[in-house]
Design a protein around this motif. Sequence first.
Motif: not given
Length: 227
Positions: A6-9, A35-36, A51-58, A198-200
Amino acid sequence: MTQKYEIKTRKTIDTINHLLDDGIKRISVLIRHSDRFFPEDARWEPFMGLTDDGKDFAVDFGAALGSNPLPKLTSSFIGRCVETAYLIDKGYTKKHNRAIDHNCLNDMLSPFYVKDVEKAVPCIEEQGNTLFLRNWFDNHIDESIMENPQRTSDLLSEFMIEQIKNLKENQMAICVSHDWNIYLLKEFKLGLKHETTGNVDYLDGLVFFEKENQYYITNYQTNPILL
């Protein structure tokens, strides 16, 4: 099969903001990169980018930070962490129109505790991350392969406290690292075992802070614990 995270921002940002709202001024945050990509060959593991999504999330993480305090970025030297830090900077500066210092690299945010990569990688591939981490944390992995886990958690904790001590006025340390570094601190400093909590996840974090000359660690799953 590639593990899904998941994304935990929001969880990480909310933890930071809660402390800021309580008047805490000296904070350091340890987060997992965004996300990578995952390699088919484990030897390519250090070279996998976002990933492209990972770039956006950052970028979104950087934009979600408040204008104050200013983030002071440090990361692992591994590419996905450098990339995450750069894009957090980009998101923050675009949102708030404020320049911040460039990201710095530090080995303490990398997997410095892997002492023999050639022996560790086959064990990880055979056991899987979950079992390998449990065996490491329970001292079932020889210390010629992996650094003692308790000592490693102490070193990481000391590093994050040092980031607080080195802050200038109106700064907050944001340190971009890897999930194993965070699993380790959750186990030994927060008493949170990965099998039950759970996961980190991506951009999941631990928050260290100073209050009345004492240092604490917390995250969204627990109350602050004195270090």
